[in-house]
Design a protein around this motif. Structure first.
Motif, PDB file in Angstrom:
ATOM      1  N   VAL A  64       0.851  -1.185   0.000  1.00  0.00           N
ATOM      2  CA  VAL A  64       0.000   0.000   0.000  1.00  0.00           C
ATOM      3  C   VAL A  64       0.893   1.243   0.000  1.00  0.00           C
ATOM      4  O   VAL A  64       1.750   1.409   0.874  1.00  0.00           O
ATOM      5  N   PHE A  65       0.684   2.120  -0.982  1.00  0.00           N
ATOM      6  CA  PHE A  65       1.460   3.363  -1.106  1.00  0.00           C
ATOM      7  C   PHE A  65       0.589   4.557  -0.732  1.00  0.00           C
ATOM      8  O   PHE A  65      -0.640   4.537  -0.928  1.00  0.00           O
ATOM      9  N   SER A  66       1.233   5.603  -0.252  1.00  0.00           N
ATOM     10  CA  SER A  66       0.489   6.838   0.012  1.00  0.00           C
ATOM     11  C   SER A  66       0.185   7.519  -1.326  1.00  0.00           C
ATOM     12  O   SER A  66       1.002   7.491  -2.259  1.00  0.00           O
ATOM     13  N   GLU A  67      -0.982   8.114  -1.388  1.00  0.00           N
ATOM     14  CA  GLU A  67      -1.400   8.748  -2.640  1.00  0.00           C
ATOM     15  C   GLU A  67      -0.451   9.867  -3.036  1.00  0.00           C
ATOM     16  O   GLU A  67      -0.086  10.033  -4.193  1.00  0.00           O
ATOM     17  N   LYS A  68      -0.024  10.649  -2.064  1.00  0.00           N
ATOM     18  CA  LYS A  68       0.874  11.765  -2.349  1.00  0.00           C
ATOM     19  C   LYS A  68       2.256  11.438  -1.787  1.00  0.00           C
ATOM     20  O   LYS A  68       2.401  11.113  -0.616  1.00  0.00           O
ATOM     21  N   GLY A  69       3.253  11.485  -2.627  1.00  0.00           N
ATOM     22  CA  GLY A  69       4.615  11.233  -2.150  1.00  0.00           C
ATOM     23  C   GLY A  69       5.148   9.868  -2.498  1.00  0.00           C
ATOM     24  O   GLY A  69       6.338   9.672  -2.639  1.00  0.00           O
ATOM     25  N   GLY A  70       4.272   8.880  -2.624  1.00  0.00           N
ATOM     26  CA  GLY A  70       4.718   7.563  -3.046  1.00  0.00           C
ATOM     27  C   GLY A  70       5.553   6.812  -2.034  1.00  0.00           C
ATOM     28  O   GLY A  70       6.412   6.008  -2.398  1.00  0.00           O
ATOM     29  N   ALA A  71       5.304   7.052  -0.740  1.00  0.00           N
ATOM     30  CA  ALA A  71       5.983   6.249   0.282  1.00  0.00           C
ATOM     31  C   ALA A  71       5.144   5.003   0.583  1.00  0.00           C
ATOM     32  O   ALA A  71       3.910   5.038   0.464  1.00  0.00           O
ATOM     33  N   ILE A  72       5.805   3.921   0.928  1.00  0.00           N
ATOM     34  CA  ILE A  72       5.064   2.704   1.298  1.00  0.00           C
ATOM     35  C   ILE A  72       4.491   2.886   2.700  1.00  0.00           C
ATOM     36  O   ILE A  72       5.199   3.281   3.625  1.00  0.00           O
TER      37      ILE A  72
END
Length: 466
Positions: A64-72
């Motif tokens: 699952v990635f964050s919508e903004k920033g692309g961190a897991i």
């Protein structure tokens, strides 16, 4: 025969003390760690802002990635259950956080690929989930990023939690409480990461790391801070510490598996292959261990016969030995010479009685390694009240039965002198006490070995009488 038992006693004490010492040392680290976590109240925050989620997945992982920033934000291991909740194992920790996350937005997503980019396209992150447990990552124009450490997953993980790196052909393990003071990933380092008892998360750089990497700690957890060279690509392994999976994934990850000493290693591999093969057929570990025990008995039966034959000869020699002891009671040197001469004339080796046990020690040690560390036993039921054969028997039924069968074995052995029999009985009680906290699967194996050994001894003794 006293020499035999002295030797056995020494070897068992060595084995037991080794494990006791290991267990004694490791928990202390945890106590310091817990204390350290409690005391550190002024940690910086990454100031991560919650946003929507994007998901990529394969047959083993769901990320699952964050919508903004692309961190897991979360990694789910689909084939492994949390031992408490019985849901899939979830690794909740922010990963691959970079200083430009606030400007990165979703660019592309498929089932196994996702990428994020800045509005001008100069900064980007790309993740490709490959088959198995590997995630390929590529970062452009991010000066650095943070790679998270694994959280504790199972009860007891704190006892063997390590930060790990593979450098110059060796696995290095670092203690939890030294995280901020370790210089990670020097020249020729292939991967770095962290491990719990059953799970591993490592960041692999196929062309090897060149720069030193430091650990950093935030409110959100502990991270490796990696200085990123432009267009650097990495591979992350997030998965089980399963020998066969690690071997298949490559990058020498199988070196993480605790094989034991170099003498024990071939036996550990043999047991792993045997257990996998037998489980595919039987689908139950109680049967796997039973069949394996029978296999060991068959392999060692020539040595057992030789041992019992030697004990029988010693029994026949006892009157002559007693006569020698009486004749040379004041001359130990002469007594020793006469005893050795008697053994030689009668073709008896007084040490052959302990030969089967000595040769079994590497097997036993390898079995201990496998049953203690192998993820296939994590939460696996043995039978009835034993719900996890990698943990001790909660009611100590198996160790007590094992002790009773050990005592019975000593009683039905061919006649021995009083000292030898006394030491044998003492050893049975001593080993039982030690086995109280051993993995139930290991105690089950030893119990079966004793039971089969009782019938074996009776049959061989009956044959000797003919």
């Amino acid at each position: 025969m006293n020499r035999n038992f002295t030797l056995i006693l020494f070897l068992l004490l060595f084995f037991i003390l080794y494990n006791i010492l290991l267990l004694k040392l490791l928990p202390k680290e945890k106590k310091e760690e817990v204390k350290g976590i409690v005391e550190k109240t002024e940690l910086k925050s990454l100031n991560l802002k919650e946003s929507g989620n994007f998901v990529i997945e394969n047959e083993n992982l769901k990320i699952v990635f964050s919508e903004k920033g692309g961190a897991i934000k979360e990694i789910i291991l689909k084939k492994y259950r949390d031992l408490s909740s019985k849901e899939n194992v979830k690794i909740n920790s922010y990963n691959f956080v970079s200083p430009f996350d606030s400007i990165l937005e979703i660019k592309e997503i498929t089932n196994n690929k996702i990428s994020f980019s800045s509005p001008d396209g100069k900064v980007s992150k790309e993740f490709i989930l490959e088959k198995g447990y590997k995630l390929k990552t590529k970062f452009i124009n991010t000066n650095y990023f943070l790679f998270s450490t694994l959280p504790l997953i199972d009860k007891g993980d704190e006892k063997i939690y390590h930060y790990i790196e593979y450098s110059k052909g060796k696995v290095k393990r670092h203690n939890y409480n030294n995280f901020l003071n370790i210089d990670f990933a020097g020249e020729n380092t292939l991967w770095i990461g962290s491990e719990t008892k059953y799970f591993v998360q490592v960041l692999i750089k196929p062309e090897y790391y060149k720069k030193i990497i430091k650990g950093e700690e935030y409110k959100e957890g502990k991270f490796f801070k990696l200085i990123n060279e432009n267009r650097d690509s990495f591979i992350t392994y997030i998965g089980p510490k399963d020998y066969f999976v690690l071997k298949k994934e490559g990058f020498l990850l199988h070196e993480l598996y605790p094989m034991g000493f170099f003498i024990v290693k071939p036996f550990t591999i043999f047991i792993l292959y045997s257990f996998n093969f037998l489980y595919d057929i039987t689908k139950h570990f109680s049967l796997v261990i039973l069949i394996f025990t029978l296999l060991m008995k068959i392999i060692f039966i020539p040595l057992t016969i030789k041992s019992l034959r030697a004990m029988k000869k010693m029994e026949e020699l006892k009157p002559r030995m007693d006569a020698l002891k009486k004749a040379y009671k004041d001359d130990p040197k002469k007594l020793n010479e006469e005893m050795l001469k008697l053994y030689k004339d009668m073709g008896v080796n007084p040490f052959s009685g302990c030969l089967p046990l000595l040769l079994q020690l590497p097997v036993f040690w390898a079995l201990y390694q496998v049953l203690t560390n192998e993820i296939m036993f994590r939460g696996s039921e043995l039978f009835l009240w034993i719900k996890d054969l990698s943990s001790k028997d909660p009611y100590y039924v198996l160790p007590v039965l094992m002790g009773l069968t050990s005592l019975l074995q000593q009683i039905i052995q061919p006649s021995q002198d009083k000292d030898t029999k006394r030491i044998g009985l003492f050893m049975s009680v001593f080993i039982t006490i030690i086995f109280l906290n051993f993995p139930a699967g290991l105690v089950y194996y030893w119990l079966l070995y004793n039971i089969i050994g009782l019938f074996e001894t009776m049959l061989i003794k009956k044959r000797f009488k003919k």
